[in-house]
Scaffold this motif. Structure first.
Motif, PDB file in Angstrom:
ATOM      1  N   ARG A  17      -7.104   0.953  21.244  1.00  0.00           N
ATOM      2  CA  ARG A  17      -7.581  -0.422  21.121  1.00  0.00           C
ATOM      3  C   ARG A  17      -6.743  -1.421  21.907  1.00  0.00           C
ATOM      4  N   THR A  18      -5.441  -1.334  21.791  1.00  0.00           N
ATOM      5  CA  THR A  18      -4.574  -2.336  22.403  1.00  0.00           C
ATOM      6  C   THR A  18      -4.407  -2.133  23.902  1.00  0.00           C
ATOM      7  N   SER A  19      -5.047  -1.114  24.456  1.00  0.00           N
ATOM      8  CA  SER A  19      -4.845  -0.842  25.875  1.00  0.00           C
ATOM      9  C   SER A  19      -5.722  -1.695  26.770  1.00  0.00           C
ATOM     10  N   LEU A  20      -6.678  -2.416  26.211  1.00  0.00           N
ATOM     11  CA  LEU A  20      -7.578  -3.229  27.015  1.00  0.00           C
ATOM     12  C   LEU A  20      -7.091  -4.666  27.025  1.00  0.00           C
ATOM     13  N   LYS A  21      -6.879  -5.209  28.210  1.00  0.00           N
ATOM     14  CA  LYS A  21      -6.583  -6.626  28.374  1.00  0.00           C
ATOM     15  C   LYS A  21      -7.454  -7.141  29.509  1.00  0.00           C
ATOM     16  N   LEU A  22      -7.839  -8.374  29.436  1.00  0.00           N
ATOM     17  CA  LEU A  22      -8.628  -8.997  30.490  1.00  0.00           C
ATOM     18  C   LEU A  22      -7.733  -9.964  31.239  1.00  0.00           C
ATOM     19  N   TYR A  23      -7.602  -9.761  32.547  1.00  0.00           N
ATOM     20  CA  TYR A  23      -6.763 -10.581  33.399  1.00  0.00           C
ATOM     21  C   TYR A  23      -7.640 -11.432  34.303  1.00  0.00           C
ATOM     22  N   TRP A  24      -7.539 -12.730  34.212  1.00  0.00           N
ATOM     23  CA  TRP A  24      -8.273 -13.624  35.106  1.00  0.00           C
ATOM     24  C   TRP A  24      -7.397 -13.912  36.305  1.00  0.00           C
ATOM     25  N   ARG A  25      -8.018 -13.866  37.484  1.00  0.00           N
ATOM     26  CA  ARG A  25      -7.246 -14.043  38.712  1.00  0.00           C
ATOM     27  C   ARG A  25      -7.926 -15.043  39.620  1.00  0.00           C
ATOM     28  N   SER A  26      -7.115 -15.780  40.335  1.00  0.00           N
ATOM     29  CA  SER A  26      -7.662 -16.739  41.287  1.00  0.00           C
ATOM     30  C   SER A  26      -8.107 -16.028  42.553  1.00  0.00           C
ATOM     31  N   ASP A  27      -7.532 -14.865  42.830  1.00  0.00           N
ATOM     32  CA  ASP A  27      -7.986 -14.022  43.931  1.00  0.00           C
ATOM     33  C   ASP A  27      -7.531 -12.598  43.660  1.00  0.00           C
ATOM     34  N   TYR A  28      -8.019 -11.644  44.429  1.00  0.00           N
ATOM     35  CA  TYR A  28      -7.673 -10.239  44.182  1.00  0.00           C
ATOM     36  C   TYR A  28      -6.227  -9.916  44.512  1.00  0.00           C
ATOM     37  N   GLY A  29      -5.537 -10.771  45.228  1.00  0.00           N
ATOM     38  CA  GLY A  29      -4.168 -10.479  45.604  1.00  0.00           C
ATOM     39  C   GLY A  29      -3.150 -10.831  44.527  1.00  0.00           C
ATOM     40  N   THR A  30      -3.581 -11.430  43.441  1.00  0.00           N
ATOM     41  CA  THR A  30      -2.655 -11.882  42.421  1.00  0.00           C
ATOM     42  C   THR A  30      -2.442 -10.842  41.359  1.00  0.00           C
ATOM     43  N   HIS A  89     -14.347   7.702  29.809  1.00  0.00           N
ATOM     44  CA  HIS A  89     -13.343   6.662  29.574  1.00  0.00           C
ATOM     45  C   HIS A  89     -13.984   5.429  28.944  1.00  0.00           C
ATOM     46  N   LEU A  90     -15.123   5.000  29.490  1.00  0.00           N
ATOM     47  CA  LEU A  90     -15.798   3.813  28.962  1.00  0.00           C
ATOM     48  C   LEU A  90     -16.255   4.034  27.527  1.00  0.00           C
ATOM     49  N   ARG A  91     -16.767   5.221  27.238  1.00  0.00           N
ATOM     50  CA  ARG A  91     -17.185   5.537  25.864  1.00  0.00           C
ATOM     51  C   ARG A  91     -15.988   5.481  24.910  1.00  0.00           C
ATOM     52  N   GLN A  92     -14.831   5.984  25.353  1.00  0.00           N
ATOM     53  CA  GLN A  92     -13.623   5.949  24.516  1.00  0.00           C
ATOM     54  C   GLN A  92     -13.200   4.505  24.228  1.00  0.00           C
ATOM     55  N   ILE A  93     -13.287   3.648  25.236  1.00  0.00           N
ATOM     56  CA  ILE A  93     -12.904   2.247  25.043  1.00  0.00           C
ATOM     57  C   ILE A  93     -13.796   1.598  23.991  1.00  0.00           C
ATOM     58  N   VAL A  94     -15.104   1.821  24.101  1.00  0.00           N
ATOM     59  CA  VAL A  94     -16.040   1.237  23.141  1.00  0.00           C
ATOM     60  C   VAL A  94     -15.790   1.805  21.743  1.00  0.00           C
ATOM     61  N   LYS A  95     -15.616   3.100  21.656  1.00  0.00           N
ATOM     62  CA  LYS A  95     -15.395   3.751  20.358  1.00  0.00           C
ATOM     63  C   LYS A  95     -14.134   3.237  19.674  1.00  0.00           C
ATOM     64  N   ASN A  96     -13.073   3.030  20.438  1.00  0.00           N
ATOM     65  CA  ASN A  96     -11.782   2.662  19.863  1.00  0.00           C
ATOM     66  C   ASN A  96     -11.541   1.157  19.778  1.00  0.00           C
ATOM     67  N   PHE A  97     -12.465   0.362  20.273  1.00  0.00           N
ATOM     68  CA  PHE A  97     -12.273  -1.087  20.255  1.00  0.00           C
ATOM     69  C   PHE A  97     -12.389  -1.616  18.826  1.00  0.00           C
ATOM     70  N   LYS A  98     -11.363  -2.363  18.416  1.00  0.00           N
ATOM     71  CA  LYS A  98     -11.363  -3.003  17.103  1.00  0.00           C
ATOM     72  C   LYS A  98     -10.750  -4.390  17.273  1.00  0.00           C
ATOM     73  N   ASP A  99     -11.138  -5.286  16.396  1.00  0.00           N
ATOM     74  CA  ASP A  99     -10.589  -6.640  16.415  1.00  0.00           C
ATOM     75  C   ASP A  99     -10.911  -7.348  17.719  1.00  0.00           C
ATOM     76  N   GLU A 100      -9.901  -7.820  18.410  1.00  0.00           N
ATOM     77  CA  GLU A 100     -10.072  -8.534  19.661  1.00  0.00           C
ATOM     78  C   GLU A 100      -8.835  -8.321  20.520  1.00  0.00           C
ATOM     79  N   VAL A 101      -8.992  -8.535  21.821  1.00  0.00           N
ATOM     80  CA  VAL A 101      -7.854  -8.387  22.724  1.00  0.00           C
ATOM     81  C   VAL A 101      -7.738  -9.643  23.578  1.00  0.00           C
ATOM     82  N   PRO A 102      -6.516  -9.958  24.038  1.00  0.00           N
ATOM     83  CA  PRO A 102      -6.288 -11.231  24.718  1.00  0.00           C
ATOM     84  C   PRO A 102      -6.830 -11.279  26.141  1.00  0.00           C
ATOM     85  N   VAL A 103      -7.170 -12.489  26.549  1.00  0.00           N
ATOM     86  CA  VAL A 103      -7.472 -12.815  27.938  1.00  0.00           C
ATOM     87  C   VAL A 103      -6.238 -13.549  28.451  1.00  0.00           C
TER      88      VAL A 103
END
Length: 110
Positions: free
Chosen positions: A97-110, A20-34
């Motif tokens: 590519r578009t399946s990766l998003k980074l979510y910042w959280r104030s705690d794990y319950g959010t 899965h991780l290899r697929q993400i790296v292989k298919n990553f293009k451009d940038e994705v939102p935080v």
């Protein structure tokens, strides 16, 4: 800044493998939102961008080069957001590519 995005293993009943991780790296293009939080993430503005991803030498950890907005960087520096998670949406061809998003959280319950 470079941060750890994900590791192989079982996360809340979902398995993330080296393949899965290899697929993400292989298919990553451009940038994705935080974004902040998971619940309304698709309707939130981007507070930064994941610019690039790479694997650790043993291919068990996914790292990202992340550019944060000044607002989120300040909140992170003050310790208001200590944890984050990623969102992945596989399709029949793996992780696109578009399946990766980074979510910042104030705690794990959010």
């Amino acid at each position: 800044m470079k941060i750890e995005l994900a590791r192989t293993g079982n996360w809340n009943g979902r398995v993330l493998t080296k393949d899965h991780l290899r697929q993400i790296v292989k298919n990553f293009k451009d940038e994705v939102p935080v974004v902040l939080g998971h619940l309304k993430a698709d309707h939130m503005p981007a507070f930064g961008w994941v610019k690039n991803v790479e694997l650790s030498e043993d291919e068990t950890t996914l790292y990202g080069e992340v550019e944060l907005s000044d607002v989120l960087k300040e909140a992170y520096d003050f310790g208001l957001y200590k944890k984050w998670s990623i969102g992945l949406r596989p399709n029949d061809k793996g992780f696109k590519r578009t399946s990766l998003k980074l979510y910042w959280r104030s705690d794990y319950g959010t």
